[in-house]
Design a protein around this motif. Structure first.
Motif, PDB file in Angstrom:
ATOM      1  N   GLU A  85       0.848  -1.180   0.000  1.00  0.00           N
ATOM      2  CA  GLU A  85       0.000   0.000   0.000  1.00  0.00           C
ATOM      3  C   GLU A  85       0.887   1.234   0.000  1.00  0.00           C
ATOM      4  N   ILE A  86       0.638   2.141  -0.935  1.00  0.00           N
ATOM      5  CA  ILE A  86       1.392   3.376  -1.013  1.00  0.00           C
ATOM      6  C   ILE A  86       0.484   4.506  -0.547  1.00  0.00           C
ATOM      7  N   ILE A 128      15.133  18.237  -6.043  1.00  0.00           N
ATOM      8  CA  ILE A 128      13.891  17.766  -6.670  1.00  0.00           C
ATOM      9  C   ILE A 128      13.548  16.372  -6.146  1.00  0.00           C
ATOM     10  N   LEU A 129      14.546  15.506  -6.070  1.00  0.00           N
ATOM     11  CA  LEU A 129      14.309  14.138  -5.597  1.00  0.00           C
ATOM     12  C   LEU A 129      13.882  14.106  -4.128  1.00  0.00           C
ATOM     13  N   THR A 130      14.502  14.948  -3.280  1.00  0.00           N
ATOM     14  CA  THR A 130      14.089  14.964  -1.874  1.00  0.00           C
ATOM     15  C   THR A 130      12.683  15.546  -1.728  1.00  0.00           C
ATOM     16  N   SER A 131      12.336  16.495  -2.605  1.00  0.00           N
ATOM     17  CA  SER A 131      10.987  17.055  -2.568  1.00  0.00           C
ATOM     18  C   SER A 131       9.951  15.997  -2.954  1.00  0.00           C
ATOM     19  N   LEU A 132      10.240  15.239  -3.993  1.00  0.00           N
ATOM     20  CA  LEU A 132       9.332  14.157  -4.401  1.00  0.00           C
ATOM     21  C   LEU A 132       9.215  13.119  -3.292  1.00  0.00           C
ATOM     22  N   TRP A 133      10.332  12.775  -2.678  1.00  0.00           N
ATOM     23  CA  TRP A 133      10.334  11.809  -1.579  1.00  0.00           C
ATOM     24  C   TRP A 133       9.506  12.345  -0.417  1.00  0.00           C
ATOM     25  N   ASN A 134       9.739  13.594  -0.044  1.00  0.00           N
ATOM     26  CA  ASN A 134       9.033  14.198   1.079  1.00  0.00           C
ATOM     27  C   ASN A 134       7.525  14.258   0.825  1.00  0.00           C
ATOM     28  N   HIS A 135       7.134  14.770  -0.331  1.00  0.00           N
ATOM     29  CA  HIS A 135       5.708  14.946  -0.611  1.00  0.00           C
ATOM     30  C   HIS A 135       5.022  13.654  -1.035  1.00  0.00           C
ATOM     31  N   GLY A 136       5.807  12.630  -1.277  1.00  0.00           N
ATOM     32  CA  GLY A 136       5.245  11.352  -1.680  1.00  0.00           C
ATOM     33  C   GLY A 136       5.102  10.354  -0.552  1.00  0.00           C
ATOM     34  N   THR A 137       5.586  10.714   0.634  1.00  0.00           N
ATOM     35  CA  THR A 137       5.511   9.791   1.774  1.00  0.00           C
ATOM     36  C   THR A 137       5.083  10.552   3.030  1.00  0.00           C
ATOM     37  N   THR A 138       4.974   9.821   4.108  1.00  0.00           N
ATOM     38  CA  THR A 138       4.677  10.442   5.396  1.00  0.00           C
ATOM     39  C   THR A 138       5.888  10.336   6.329  1.00  0.00           C
ATOM     40  N   SER A 139       7.053  10.120   5.772  1.00  0.00           N
ATOM     41  CA  SER A 139       8.271   9.888   6.547  1.00  0.00           C
ATOM     42  C   SER A 139       8.834  11.176   7.147  1.00  0.00           C
ATOM     43  N   GLU A 140       9.143  11.124   8.432  1.00  0.00           N
ATOM     44  CA  GLU A 140       9.812  12.258   9.089  1.00  0.00           C
ATOM     45  C   GLU A 140      11.223  12.436   8.544  1.00  0.00           C
ATOM     46  N   VAL A 141      11.878  11.318   8.227  1.00  0.00           N
ATOM     47  CA  VAL A 141      13.227  11.389   7.655  1.00  0.00           C
ATOM     48  C   VAL A 141      13.177  12.121   6.316  1.00  0.00           C
ATOM     49  N   ALA A 142      12.177  11.811   5.494  1.00  0.00           N
ATOM     50  CA  ALA A 142      12.027  12.478   4.201  1.00  0.00           C
ATOM     51  C   ALA A 142      11.756  13.963   4.397  1.00  0.00           C
ATOM     52  N   LYS A 143      10.902  14.289   5.355  1.00  0.00           N
ATOM     53  CA  LYS A 143      10.553  15.689   5.602  1.00  0.00           C
ATOM     54  C   LYS A 143      11.793  16.491   6.003  1.00  0.00           C
ATOM     55  N   TRP A 144      12.545  15.987   6.972  1.00  0.00           N
ATOM     56  CA  TRP A 144      13.711  16.729   7.447  1.00  0.00           C
ATOM     57  C   TRP A 144      14.868  16.677   6.452  1.00  0.00           C
ATOM     58  N   GLY A 145      14.992  15.566   5.739  1.00  0.00           N
ATOM     59  CA  GLY A 145      16.007  15.492   4.686  1.00  0.00           C
ATOM     60  C   GLY A 145      15.751  16.527   3.600  1.00  0.00           C
TER      61      GLY A 145
END
Length: 144
Positions: free
Chosen positions: A9-10, A51-68
């Motif tokens: 599930e994504i 761009i890749l970190t933005s896609l990762w951040n907005h594509g998940t609910t990960s705190e690591v992605a958000k802060w990264g």
């Protein structure tokens, strides 16, 4: 969706911001391609990772992605300021600097709406940040 009995599930954190990250990221890639002979490779690398970190951040609910993403975008702002200083003798450098500041204001304005039920204002401000930053980056790419 099922694969060998496992359920995959994504969950997207914010589909509006994921879509704007994708769309404006594509515009960045087109600009970097068109000006590949003149734009410094380090500038393109930092933009690409942003761009890749933005896609990762907005594509998940990960705190690591958000802060990264936040940390990488902060590095990207420093990268922008450095490259703007390279062409600071040109009259349009102040305009580009102003656009970068506007993108930062849009971002913090979106954060002001975070946690409130005003999703339209939050997403509009954050998507505006993506749009304004793209305008600044395309201009920097064309000037370098």
């Amino acid at each position: 969706m099922s694969m060998s009995g496992l359920k995959l599930e994504i969950v997207f954190c914010n589909s509006v911001l994921f879509k704007t990250s994708f769309f404006f990221g594509l515009i960045h890639f087109i600009a970097m391609y068109l000006y590949q002979e003149t734009v410094p490779r380090v500038y393109c690398t930092i933009l690409t990772i942003g761009i890749l970190t933005s896609l990762w951040n907005h594509g998940t609910t990960s705190e690591v992605a958000k802060w990264g993403d936040r940390l990488w975008i902060a590095l990207g702002v420093l990268n922008d300021l450095y490259h703007i200083s390279i062409f600071s003798y040109r009259p349009n450098s102040l305009i580009v600097l102003s656009v970068i500041v506007l993108a930062i204001v849009c971002y913090f304005r979106a954060k002001f709406h975070e946690g409130k039920k005003d999703f339209i204002s939050r997403d509009f401000c954050h998507a505006s940040c993506h749009m304004v930053a793209t305008a600044a980056h395309v201009t920097i790419i064309a000037i370098l």
